[in-house]
Design a protein around this motif. Structure first.
Motif, mmCIF file in Angstrom:
data_model
loop_
_atom_site.group_PDB
_atom_site.id
_atom_site.type_symbol
_atom_site.label_atom_id
_atom_site.label_comp_id
_atom_site.label_asym_id
_atom_site.label_seq_id
_atom_site.Cartn_x
_atom_site.Cartn_y
_atom_site.Cartn_z
ATOM 1 N N LYS A 188 1.099 -1.360 -0.059
ATOM 2 C CA LYS A 188 -0.081 0.090 0.179
ATOM 3 C C LYS A 188 0.891 0.971 0.335
ATOM 4 C CE LYS A 188 -3.697 -2.241 2.519
ATOM 5 N NZ LYS A 188 -4.118 -2.636 1.178
ATOM 6 N N ALA A 206 3.684 -0.143 4.369
ATOM 7 C CA ALA A 206 3.057 0.497 4.009
ATOM 8 C C ALA A 206 4.633 1.452 3.280
ATOM 9 C CB ALA A 206 2.542 1.623 4.204
ATOM 10 N N ASP A 233 -2.825 4.187 -1.985
ATOM 11 C CA ASP A 233 -4.371 3.826 -1.204
ATOM 12 C C ASP A 233 -4.480 4.125 -0.168
ATOM 13 O OD1 ASP A 233 -4.119 1.217 -2.685
ATOM 14 O OD2 ASP A 233 -1.696 1.959 -2.046
ATOM 15 N N SER A 271 -7.495 2.630 -6.282
ATOM 16 C CA SER A 271 -7.639 1.571 -5.013
ATOM 17 C C SER A 271 -8.728 0.492 -5.055
ATOM 18 C CB SER A 271 -6.732 2.214 -4.212
ATOM 19 O OG SER A 271 -6.614 1.116 -2.788
#
Length: 254
Positions: A7, A31, A81, A128
Motif C-alpha cells: 500500500k 506501507a 491507497d 485503489s
C-alpha cells in the motif's frame, strides 16, 4: 494482522508528533509512506527514522494550504491507497479576541489543507481496491474547550467533512473516518506551553495532564495504533465514524 504491505500512504504533517508516529508505524507495517510536510527538514528526520527500521518513505516539502502545491506532489506520487490528513496548527483565543488574520490562517491550514488533500487524493484513491481516508479531528469538535474558538471551528469542519466524504464515496469503495484525540504529549505541546506560559511550564503541563480522567496525556504511538487499525483491511466494515481517543475526557470528565 494489520499489514499494509503493497500500500502507498500519504501522511500530511508527518514530520513530528502524531504524524511522525503514524508514518513510522505505517512503514513498519509495510506501507510506502510519503510524508507531506511544510518543514522539509522535519520530514527528512521522519524518513531517516523509518529507514533505520528498514521501512520505505519519502519526504515531500509542501504547503497544504496551497492547492497547486498539493496537486503537484500528489500527481508526482501517482498511486494512493491511504490518506491521513494530519497537518494542522493550534490557536488560543475567543471569538472576539481572534483576529481575522489568525482565523484565516487556522482555516487555511486545518480546513483548506484537508480539502486540498482530498481534492488531489480522491481521484487516486478511486483506483485503489482498499482505499482509506483518516482525518485528524479533535475532542474540540465534540465538546466546548475554553479559548479555542478558531481551532474548534476547524476541527468541527474536519468532523463534518469526514461524514460527507464517507457518504459521497462509499460507492467507490473508499472508507473515511476520523480520530478525535484529547491532549497528546508531543514536542508541539512542549513548545506551545513554553511560548504561552513562560515560567509556568511544570504547573501548566501538570494541569493539562490532569484534565484527562486517566491523569496523563496520550502518547503519539497510541493514536498511531488506532490509525493503523482504521486504515487496515481489518477495519473494512468501518466508515463514517469518529473515534475519540481521550483518556475518558468526553464521557468521564464530570
Amino acid at each position: 494482522m494489520f499489514s499494509l504491505e503493497g500500500k502507498t500512504a500519504i501522511v500530511t504533517g508527518g514530520g513530528s508528533g502524531i504524524g511522525r508516529a503514524i508514518s513510522v508505524l505505517f512503514a513498519t507495517q509495510g506501507a510506502q509512506v510519503h510524508i507531506i510536510e511544510l518543514n522539509a527538514a522535519a520530514a527528512e528526520e521522519t524518513v531517516n527514522e523509518i529507514k533505520e527500521k528498514q521501512g520505505l518513505a519519502f519526504a515531500c516539502g509542501c504547503d497544504v494550504s496551497s492547492q497547486q502545491e498539493v496537486l503537484k506532489v500528489f500527481n508526482q506520487i501517482g498511486k494512493l491507497d491511504i490518506l491521513v490528513n494530519n497537518a494542522g496548527i493550534a490557536h488560543i483565543g475567543k471569538a472576539d479576541t481572534t483576529s481575522e488574520d489568525e482565523f484565516t490562517k487556522v482555516f487555511d491550514v486545518n480546513v483548506k489543507g484537508a480539502y486540498n488533500a482530498l481534492f488531489a487524493g480522491l481521484p487516486l484513491l478511486k483506483k485503489s481496491k482498499t482505499a482509506a481516508i483518516l482525518n485528524m479531528a479533535s475532542i474540540a469538535a465534540l465538546v466546548g474547550i475554553s479559548d479555542r474558538f478558531a481551532y474548534s471551528m476547524s476541527k468541527g469542519a474536519i468532523f463534518a467533512m469526514t461524514m460527507s466524504v464517507a457518504k459521497d464515496y462509499m460507492a467507490d469503495g473508499i472508507r473515511c473516518n476520523s480520530i478525535s484525540p484529547a491532549r497528546v504529549h508531543t514536542p508541539f505541546v512542549d513548545g506551545f506551553i513554553a511560548k504561552n506560559y513562560a515560567g509556568q511550564e511544570e504547573e501548566i503541563f501538570a494541569k493539562l495532564s490532569k484534565s484527562q480522567p486517566v491523569g496523563r496525556m496520550g502518547k503519539p504511538e497510541e493514536v498511531a495504533a488506532l490509525a493503523l487499525y482504521l486504515c487496515s483491511e481489518e477495519a473494512g466494515f468501518i466508515t463514517g465514524n469518529d473515534y475519540p481517543i481521550d483518556g475518558g475526557f468526553i464521557k468521564l470528565n464530570n
